[in-house]
Design an enzyme around this catalytic site. Structure first.
Site, short mmCIF file in Angstrom:
data_model
loop_
_atom_site.label_atom_id
_atom_site.label_comp_id
_atom_site.label_asym_id
_atom_site.label_seq_id
_atom_site.Cartn_x
_atom_site.Cartn_y
_atom_site.Cartn_z
N ASP A 62 -131.02 -18.31 -65.08
CA ASP A 62 -132.05 -18.30 -66.12
C ASP A 62 -131.93 -17.00 -66.88
OD1 ASP A 62 -134.64 -16.52 -65.06
OD2 ASP A 62 -133.57 -17.49 -63.41
N GLU A 149 -147.05 -17.01 -63.77
CA GLU A 149 -147.10 -15.82 -62.93
C GLU A 149 -148.09 -14.85 -63.55
OE1 GLU A 149 -143.40 -13.32 -63.38
OE2 GLU A 149 -142.68 -15.14 -64.36
#
Length: 262
Positions: A62, A149
């Protein structure tokens, strides 16, 4: 002084290689069908608890703007099987390299998807509209990813209660599901997962765990992807990069792709 610095840098790399740092590896049984096979590694490897990521057959990356220029051909032949690319965050920021990475990864025939970094100072609907404005609805793309997050942003330090987090995130993912025709994958971290009872969600998960296997760190939680390091080394990418694995076998990966890339 510059010459001395370069010499010391080279000696440091040699020393790391001698003690195992930065080593390449070949995950057992991998058959990628192109190039010379897996050639990626980790600049800060360590012992694992509960299972080793290198035992998995399918690895991916990623990325965001911080990876700079990428040689996608080398990435593909290194054995990387997928890429998740940062597209947006909040309701007003787009990664400046997203469209270039999206095009180049597609040209290299690497399955790729886009992810959104969720902020808690804007509504789920606003953020979904921003993502849709920046990420094409393209046949063959991986499902979109909702990155949940706790943010470290000075512009958005809020930590709302769990019921608000889940409400706004649900609005976001439902809008994306209707637009792209695929249910978003939920990326999350250990503390956020715990603080917001994400285990109650019947969603597909991508879990971050850089010290222990997810079966230990997130007991009982099914997952499709595991982000196992932020210090990966991949040919074609300068500096460290996040590395991930698909949770199943190579055959299960091919089936997973067929179900989502139609």
């Amino acid at each position: 002084m510059k010459l001395l610095g370069r010499i010391l840098g080279i000696l440091l790399v040699v020393a790391l290689a001698a003690c195992g740092g930065g080593r390449t590896y070949r995950p057992a049984g991998v058959s990628v069908g192109h190039g010379t096979g897996p050639q990626f590694g980790d600049s800060a490897p360590h012992e694992w608890v509960g299972g080793h990521p290198y035992d998995h057959r399918v690895h991916g990356i990623d990325i965001s703007r911080w990876q700079g220029n990428i040689d996608w051909g080398r990435v593909r032949t290194s054995g990387i099987s997928f890429a998740f690319i940062k597209a947006t965050e909040g309701a007003d920021h787009a990664d400046p390299n997203f469209r270039r990475y999206w095009y180049e990864a597609g040209q290299a025939r690497i399955p790729r998807g886009a992810y959104h970094y969720f902020y808690f100072c804007r509504s789920g609907a606003e953020q979904a509209a921003w993502f849709i404005a920046n990420v094409p609805r393209e046949r063959g793309a991986l499902p979109p990813v909702l990155d949940l997050e706790w943010t470290a942003s000075k512009t958005c330090p809020r930590r709302p209660p769990s019921h608000e987090v889940l409400r706004e995130a649900r609005i976001f993912k439902d809008i994306l599901h209707r637009h792209y025709g695929q249910r978003p994958i939920i990326y999350t971290t250990v503390d956020f997962y715990r603080d917001n009872n994400l285990g109650s969600w019947p969603e597909e998960f991508w879990l971050r765990s850089v010290a222990g296997h997810p079966r230990i760190v997130y007991p009982g939680q099914p997952f499709s992807f595991w982000q196992y390091t932020g210090t990966g080394i991949v040919p074609g990418i300068q500096g460290n990069v996040d590395l991930n694995v698909f949770a199943g076998s190579a055959e299960q990966w091919r089936l997973w792709l067929r179900q989502r890339l139609q």
